[in-house]
Scaffold this motif. Sequence first.
Motif, PDB file in Angstrom:
ATOM      1  N   LYS A 156      -2.769 -22.796 -49.752  1.00 20.98           N
ATOM      2  CA  LYS A 156      -1.734 -23.833 -50.516  1.00 20.98           C
ATOM      3  C   LYS A 156      -1.916 -23.548 -51.979  1.00 20.98           C
ATOM      4  O   LYS A 156      -1.237 -24.564 -52.595  1.00 20.98           O
ATOM      5  N   ASP A 157      -2.388 -22.480 -52.467  1.00 14.70           N
ATOM      6  CA  ASP A 157      -2.770 -22.220 -54.136  1.00 14.70           C
ATOM      7  C   ASP A 157      -3.025 -23.573 -54.734  1.00 14.70           C
ATOM      8  O   ASP A 157      -2.331 -24.094 -55.370  1.00 14.70           O
ATOM      9  N   PRO A 158      -4.390 -23.854 -54.147  1.00 11.93           N
ATOM     10  CA  PRO A 158      -5.035 -25.081 -54.686  1.00 11.93           C
ATOM     11  C   PRO A 158      -5.250 -25.134 -56.173  1.00 11.93           C
ATOM     12  O   PRO A 158      -5.408 -23.768 -56.772  1.00 11.93           O
ATOM     13  N   SER A 159      -5.544 -25.973 -57.010  1.00 10.73           N
ATOM     14  CA  SER A 159      -6.056 -25.839 -58.323  1.00 10.73           C
ATOM     15  C   SER A 159      -7.568 -25.803 -58.305  1.00 10.73           C
ATOM     16  O   SER A 159      -8.357 -25.231 -59.443  1.00 10.73           O
ATOM     17  N   ILE A 160      -8.323 -26.081 -57.310  1.00 13.00           N
ATOM     18  CA  ILE A 160      -9.814 -26.044 -57.115  1.00 13.00           C
ATOM     19  C   ILE A 160     -10.082 -25.565 -55.853  1.00 13.00           C
ATOM     20  O   ILE A 160      -9.578 -26.038 -54.865  1.00 13.00           O
ATOM     21  N   LEU A 161     -11.146 -24.818 -55.921  1.00 14.59           N
ATOM     22  CA  LEU A 161     -11.830 -24.322 -54.599  1.00 14.59           C
ATOM     23  C   LEU A 161     -13.249 -24.753 -54.391  1.00 14.59           C
ATOM     24  O   LEU A 161     -13.960 -24.846 -55.554  1.00 14.59           O
ATOM     25  N   MET A 162     -13.364 -25.566 -53.375  1.00 11.78           N
ATOM     26  CA  MET A 162     -14.787 -26.032 -53.447  1.00 11.78           C
ATOM     27  C   MET A 162     -15.488 -25.365 -52.292  1.00 11.78           C
ATOM     28  O   MET A 162     -14.923 -25.294 -51.184  1.00 11.78           O
ATOM     29  N   ALA A 163     -16.829 -24.887 -52.736  1.00 13.57           N
ATOM     30  CA  ALA A 163     -17.391 -24.018 -51.757  1.00 13.57           C
ATOM     31  C   ALA A 163     -18.727 -24.844 -51.487  1.00 13.57           C
ATOM     32  O   ALA A 163     -19.674 -24.904 -52.336  1.00 13.57           O
ATOM     33  N   ASP A 164     -19.108 -25.285 -50.295  1.00 10.14           N
ATOM     34  CA  ASP A 164     -20.295 -25.865 -50.016  1.00 10.14           C
ATOM     35  C   ASP A 164     -21.242 -24.871 -49.157  1.00 10.14           C
ATOM     36  O   ASP A 164     -21.322 -24.541 -48.211  1.00 10.14           O
ATOM     37  N   GLU A 165     -22.394 -24.324 -49.964  1.00  6.34           N
ATOM     38  CA  GLU A 165     -23.212 -23.392 -49.517  1.00  6.34           C
ATOM     39  C   GLU A 165     -22.415 -22.219 -49.049  1.00  6.34           C
ATOM     40  O   GLU A 165     -22.557 -21.877 -47.811  1.00  6.34           O
ATOM     41  N   PRO A 166     -21.462 -21.653 -49.626  1.00  4.89           N
ATOM     42  CA  PRO A 166     -20.563 -20.692 -48.870  1.00  4.89           C
ATOM     43  C   PRO A 166     -21.463 -19.322 -48.285  1.00  4.89           C
ATOM     44  O   PRO A 166     -20.942 -18.865 -47.493  1.00  4.89           O
ATOM     45  N   THR A 167     -22.668 -19.138 -48.761  1.00  2.93           N
ATOM     46  CA  THR A 167     -23.115 -17.966 -48.310  1.00  2.93           C
ATOM     47  C   THR A 167     -24.512 -18.236 -47.419  1.00  2.93           C
ATOM     48  O   THR A 167     -25.375 -17.487 -47.138  1.00  2.93           O
ATOM     49  N   GLY A 168     -24.571 -19.651 -47.412  1.00  5.04           N
ATOM     50  CA  GLY A 168     -25.799 -20.242 -46.780  1.00  5.04           C
ATOM     51  C   GLY A 168     -26.129 -19.478 -45.348  1.00  5.04           C
ATOM     52  O   GLY A 168     -27.403 -19.438 -44.742  1.00  5.04           O
ATOM     53  N   ASN A 169     -25.004 -19.170 -44.365  1.00  8.75           N
ATOM     54  CA  ASN A 169     -25.321 -18.326 -43.354  1.00  8.75           C
ATOM     55  C   ASN A 169     -25.029 -16.920 -43.189  1.00  8.75           C
ATOM     56  O   ASN A 169     -24.954 -16.412 -42.055  1.00  8.75           O
ATOM     57  N   LEU A 170     -25.120 -16.539 -44.305  1.00  8.62           N
ATOM     58  CA  LEU A 170     -24.812 -14.727 -44.390  1.00  8.62           C
ATOM     59  C   LEU A 170     -25.904 -14.307 -44.751  1.00  8.62           C
ATOM     60  O   LEU A 170     -26.954 -14.685 -45.768  1.00  8.62           O
ATOM     61  N   ASP A 171     -25.972 -12.597 -44.504  1.00  6.01           N
ATOM     62  CA  ASP A 171     -27.035 -11.829 -44.948  1.00  6.01           C
ATOM     63  C   ASP A 171     -26.650 -11.354 -46.241  1.00  6.01           C
ATOM     64  O   ASP A 171     -25.337 -11.823 -46.939  1.00  6.01           O
ATOM     65  N   SER A 172     -27.508 -10.833 -47.276  1.00  5.03           N
ATOM     66  CA  SER A 172     -27.257 -10.409 -48.414  1.00  5.03           C
ATOM     67  C   SER A 172     -25.861  -9.833 -48.925  1.00  5.03           C
ATOM     68  O   SER A 172     -25.329 -10.232 -49.788  1.00  5.03           O
ATOM     69  N   ARG A 173     -25.812  -8.745 -48.207  1.00  7.99           N
ATOM     70  CA  ARG A 173     -24.489  -7.999 -48.454  1.00  7.99           C
ATOM     71  C   ARG A 173     -23.321  -8.865 -48.216  1.00  7.99           C
ATOM     72  O   ARG A 173     -22.416  -8.830 -49.171  1.00  7.99           O
ATOM     73  N   SER A 174     -23.260  -9.535 -47.272  1.00  8.43           N
ATOM     74  CA  SER A 174     -21.971 -10.505 -47.020  1.00  8.43           C
ATOM     75  C   SER A 174     -21.695 -11.466 -48.071  1.00  8.43           C
ATOM     76  O   SER A 174     -20.844 -11.815 -48.540  1.00  8.43           O
ATOM     77  N   SER A 175     -23.175 -12.015 -48.474  1.00  6.82           N
ATOM     78  CA  SER A 175     -23.016 -13.095 -49.518  1.00  6.82           C
ATOM     79  C   SER A 175     -22.594 -12.368 -50.695  1.00  6.82           C
ATOM     80  O   SER A 175     -21.842 -13.000 -51.317  1.00  6.82           O
TER      81      SER A 175
END
Lengths: 241, 414
Positions: A156-175
Motif C-alpha cells: 500500500k506504499d506506506p510511509s512507515i514500515l514497522m518491523a517487530d524482530e523481523p530476523t528473530g526466526n531466521l538463520d544468519s544468512r536469511s537475516s
Amino acid sequence: MIEIENVIKVYRMGKVEVRALQGVSLAIKPGEMVAIMGPSGSGKSTMMNVIGCLDAPTSGRYILEGQEVGRLGDDRLAEIRNRKIGFVFQTYNLLPRLTALGNVEVPLLYGNGRDRRRRALEALERVGLGPRAHHRPAELSGGEQQRVGIARALVKDPSILMADEPTGNLDSRSSYEIIGILQRLNREEGLTVVMVTHEPDIAAHTRRVVSMRDGRLVSDEPVREPRDALAQSVGKEGTAP
Amino acid sequence: MSPFTTFLTALSSLGANKLRSGLTLLGIVIGVAAVISLMAIGRGAQQTITANIASLGTNLLFVRPGSSSQGGIFGGLGSASTLTLDDAYALTDPAYAPSVAAVAPELRTTGQVVASGKNTFTQVIGVTPEYQFVRNVPVASGQFITWSQVDNVSQVVVLGTRVAETLFGFRDPTGQTVRIGGRQFTVIGVLKSMGGGTQGLFDDQVLVPITTAYYRLASQRTTQGSVNVQTVNVQVRSAGAMNNAVQEIATVLRLRHRITTDDDFTVSSQQETIQALEETTNTFVVFLGAIAGISLLVGGIGIMNIMLVSVTERTREIGIRKAMGAKRRDILLQFVSEATLLSLGGGGLGVLLGLVLSRIVDGQSLGNQTLQTAFSGDIAVLALVVSAVIGLFFGIYPAFRAARLHPIEALRYE
C-alpha cells in the motif's frame, strides 16, 4: 514524521495494572531507520504497537504526519494502519491458505484496492519473489516467507514500515537478506523503517538506536557507521550475527 | 471489501475446511429438504382431499332441517323433521327458484342387510332417481331406482360395491333377494366403485326408494303423512348462481313453512365444506412444516457452533487482517457471509433434495392410500429465505465476537 510526547500506556491484567510505558517522548523523521532495543518487559513491543497504531496510548500525544492519532477509535486506527503503516512480524503472520500473492493482496482488500493483482505482483518483485508468487507459505523457506511479509507491508506504499524482530526466526544468512532489503528500501526509496530487535548486530545495521528499560527511554544514539547487510551476506556467508 | 471479494474470501475460507463445511452444510440441507418434502406431502394430501370433495360436484347446496327443541333442549342440526319431500320438489319450481337445476332429497337410516347367510350392517339411503346425477353415483350393472318404484314404495335396492362383494362375492347380485330390516328387497343394480376418499363411502351403502325408506324402514314419520327427508341435495345451474340459489331456496321454504322469524332449515354449500377442510388441513401442513423446521433450527445451531470454533481457530488471522487495516465491519461481514453462504448453499441443495424426495414419494402407496405430493415454488422460496435468515441469525454472534477482538491480543493468540 512520528512525534510521541510523554506517552503513558497502562494495561490491566485482571486486577494488576501494568505500566508498560511510563512517559516516553520520541520523534522519528521521515527517511530514518531506527532500531528500538531493550530486554523483554522493557516496553519496546508496546512502543511498537503504539507507533503502529495497533493500540492507543492511555495518555500523552501521538502525532503521525501532523495528525493526532492518539485518541482515535478502532476503525479510524484501522484506516491509518491500512494507508500509512506496513507491518513485518517475527513469525511472518502469513495466512497459510493463501499463496504469496494472495497474502500480499490482503491489505488491498481493505480501503482502496484497485489493481490488486498487479500491485501485489509489483510488491513481490520489489523483494525479489516474483517467481514464487503462486507458492503457499508452507512451500517457502523462512527467509522467503519473511520477504512475502515485507512485500505485504509495502503493497500500500506506506510511509512507515514497522518491523517487530523481523530476523528473530531466521538463520544468519536469511537475516542479512532481510535486513538488506530493509536497508535498500530505506536508502533507495526513503522509507521510514522502525524496527524492534534485541540483537545488537541487527541494530547495528540501522542509523539510530533507541534503548528502553522499564517503560522509559534510556538512550537514543545515532549509529556512526551502519553496517551493510548486502556486503555481509555475500562476504561472510553462514556466520552467526 | 467489495461484495464479490467478500464472497470469494468466504468461499475460500470454507473451502479450506471442506469436510467440516460439508457436514455443517448437510445439517441445513437435511432441514430444508425435510421442510420441502413434508410440506409437499402435506399439500399433496390437502389437494387430494379437496379434489375428492370437489368431485362430488361444486355446484351442490345442501338443505337440512334446523335443530329440534324439546323443553328447551336443542338437538343437533338436522334433528328436526321439518323438511318434507314436497318441500324438496317445491324447489324445482322454475318460477320461484330459477337457479335450481335439480333436487335429490335423501333419507338416511341404518339396517342389517342379509343375503344367503351373510349379512352386513350398513347405511340405507332413501333416494329418488335424480340422486344418481346430482350426487354423481352411476350404476355399474343393473339399473338405478325409477320414479314408478318410488311411487309404488317398491322394495328394491341398489347395492354399493363393497356391500355387494360382502354378500354375494363375485356373483352378479342383480335379481337376487336381500333382506333389509326383516323385509324382502330385490337387488336391481350395483353402484360403480368410487375408490378411496369421501365418494368411497358410497361403496359401503345401499340405496332404496325414498318412500320405501320412509314407510318401511325409518322409525320417524310426520303426522301429515308426507315423507320426511333429512337432506335435500340441490344442484345449482352454475357456480355463479350459488348465491341466488341460496336466496331462492330460503324464500320458497319460508313461504311454505310460513316463517317470519327464525328459519327452521339451513342451506350449506360444498364450498363451505371445502373451506373448513382446507383450514383443518392447513393446520396439518403447517404442523408438518414446523416439525421439519426443528431440524432446520438444529442445522442453524450447527452453523453457529462451527462458526464459533472457526473464529477461535482463526483468531490470529483476524489479528493479521486487523493489523492490515480491516475494520470491525470488514471482519463482521467476512464471518457473517461465511455463515450465510453455508446456510444459503445448504438451503439451495436442500430445495433440490426436497424436490427429488417429493418426486420419489409421489405416487408411492402407503397402506391403501396413494401418496400425492405437491411441490410448490413458494415453499422453496420460503425455505431459501428462512435458511438465509438462519445463517444471518446464527452467524451474527460469532462474527460479532470476531469483529470485537483486539488486534494485538488476536495477533498474540497461539
